[in-house]
Design an enzyme around this catalytic site. Structure first.
Site, PDB file in Angstrom:
ATOM      1  N   GLU A 103       0.843  -1.193   0.000  1.00  0.00           N
ATOM      2  CA  GLU A 103       0.000   0.000   0.000  1.00  0.00           C
ATOM      3  C   GLU A 103       0.878   1.243   0.000  1.00  0.00           C
ATOM      4  O   GLU A 103       1.747   1.395   0.860  1.00  0.00           O
ATOM      5  CB  GLU A 103      -0.908   0.031   1.228  1.00  0.00           C
ATOM      6  CG  GLU A 103      -2.048  -0.960   1.192  1.00  0.00           C
ATOM      7  CD  GLU A 103      -3.055  -0.701   2.315  1.00  0.00           C
ATOM      8  OE1 GLU A 103      -4.201  -1.162   2.167  1.00  0.00           O
ATOM      9  OE2 GLU A 103      -2.705  -0.050   3.326  1.00  0.00           O
ATOM     10  N   CYS A 104       0.655   2.124  -0.948  1.00  0.00           N
ATOM     11  CA  CYS A 104       1.320   3.424  -1.030  1.00  0.00           C
ATOM     12  C   CYS A 104       2.847   3.270  -0.941  1.00  0.00           C
ATOM     13  O   CYS A 104       3.479   2.876  -1.902  1.00  0.00           O
ATOM     14  CB  CYS A 104       0.782   4.377   0.030  1.00  0.00           C
ATOM     15  SG  CYS A 104       1.076   6.122  -0.335  1.00  0.00           S
TER      16      CYS A 104
END
Length: 436
Positions: A326-327
């Site tokens: 994530e990210c």
């Protein structure tokens, strides 16, 4: 029902609500109370400070991303507490323009649903009686939001305080405290907010000083007496874990995982196996899935590029088991990360993603994602609610898209994420499945 509570909010970001919240948590804890902290909206950093001040984990409550059942389930974390303090986000009434299926995410909406009175933190720099007009506007903005009173911040002198109190008395708004200007009680910041709690040297001493400062200038007994409301406690909504044994990247570069998700994974029987990419550690080979959360890989791009054991171990793992990022974790799974100075750094290479911080641009907002392929814990076509917050620019995103992603207004966004083999990743931070 959960313990009675209050929500600490402000007219805008930067008024001092985080510092006031931390001071109140520390002050009540020092007085022997068990205080349960919560944070409105998507935020990874503030809850870690809440936990350090209160001695209890802090959980995010989000009316845009969470349904009533999930909000009620999170109320169970307040069991055994004497008081609930929830910190708002941005300004009290700030949320998305369209409430969508659930709500608009504003602190005011959370206050109304929970029945928590609002304590408004006012930065009174450069004004006196006019502060009462601001407070009165907030008090009258919505009939279902009750203003308990105000805490004045950055008061210049006793005369300044007297003038403001006079204005508040004229409009019938109670002053619960007045905090003199202090330049020494601050927490360092960086581009995504405060420097993380785990990086802050002398945090315990700072929190103790904040607690003492707030206790000296705020009527804690009156504040506690005004607490009320609370969600009806329910069973926490089940959170599908990404696997039974989850190798979780966890260090100064990767730490953005919502506490309610970790609690949900553990409640479902999953075992969390932390490892540190910055320490050149590979994911535990006994794990059945690897999760790389968001964080600050851009601040540690050089050490990550030099972490040969981490990169080799992650690539070996991804040959047979899912890896999801994530990210920041997504960026670390890509080919190249260009730092703020324009220097390119080699990343893990599980995906073709290339990102740059040389020309920063903020990407911020709620996101609704419909998965076009499965990720650990969720199948294709699952709808997930979350948010995006980063400053990276995508230079290349050549792999198959992971999801169709829309903002809170229903407009498609180009940050679709990527998938290649057993590797998946996205700038999207998951908060909850859209069905609950």
């Amino acid at each position: 029902m959960m313990a009675p509570g209050l929500i600490i909010s402000a007219p805008a970001s930067g008024a001092g609500k985080t510092m006031v919240t931390l001071g109140l948590l520390a002050a009540f804890r020092a007085a022997g109370l068990a205080v349960q902290p919560f944070k409105n909206g998507p935020d990874y950093i503030d809850p870690a400070f809440h936990a350090a001040a209160a001695g209890r984990p802090s959980y995010n409550l989000d009316s845009w991303a969470m349904g009533e059942a999930r909000l009620a389930g999170l109320a169970s974390f307040a069991q055994g507490a004497d008081l609930v303090l929830a910190e708002g986000s941005m300004g009290l009434f700030d949320g998305v323009a369209s409430a969508g299926e659930l709500g608009n995410g504003a602190s005011a909406e959370l206050a109304a649903r929970a029945g928590w009175p609002v304590v408004l933190v006012l930065d009174v720099s450069g004004q006196a009686q006019s502060a009462a007009a601001v407070a009165l506007g907030f008090a009258r903005m919505a009939q279902d939001v009750r203003l308990a009173g105000v805490i004045l911040n950055k008061v210049a002198s006793p005369r300044h305080e007297a003038l403001i109190r006079d204005g508040m008395a004229r409009v019938g708004i109670e002053v619960l405290g007045a905090l003199p200007r202090r330049s020494d009680l601050t927490l360092p910041e960086r581009h995504l907010g405060l420097v993380q709690a785990g990086e802050h040297e002398g945090l315990a001493e700072t929190l103790a000083s904040l607690g003492s400062f707030v206790a000296s200038h705020v009527d804690l007994e009156r504040l506690r007496a005004m607490a009320s409301g609370g969600f009806a406690s329910g069973q926490p909504v089940a959170v599908p874990p990404p696997g039974q044994r989850v190798a979780l990247a966890w260090d100064g570069a990767f730490s953005f995982v919502y506490p309610h998700l970790l609690a949900g994974w553990r409640a479902a029987g999953a075992e969390i196996l932390p490892f540190s990419p910055l320490a050149n550690q590979a994911p535990d080979d006994s794990a059945d899935v690897c999760w790389l959360p968001g964080g600050y890989p851009e601040l540690h791009a050089g050490p990550l590029a030099a972490a040969e054991s981490f990169r080799a171990g992650l690539n070996h793992f991804a040959q047979t088991r899912p890896v999801h990022g994530e990210c920041g974790g997504y960026m670390a799974m890509g080919q190249v990360l260009v730092d703020a100075k324009g220097t390119p750094h080699r990343m893990a290479g599980l995906l073709g993603l290339e990102t740059s911080f040389a020309k920063r641009k903020m990407h911020l907002g709620y996101r609704l994602a419909r998965l076009e392929a499965p990720i650990p814990g969720y199948g294709a076509d699952t709808r997930l609610r979350g948010h995006e917050f980063h400053y990276a620019t995508i230079l290349a995103q050549p792999d198959q898209p992971l999801a169709h992603v829309e903002d809170a207004n229903g407009a498609a966004v180009p940050e679709t994420g990527s998938r290649r083999g057993l590797a998946t990743g996205s700038f999207f931070h998951m908060i909850a499945q859209a069905s609950a």
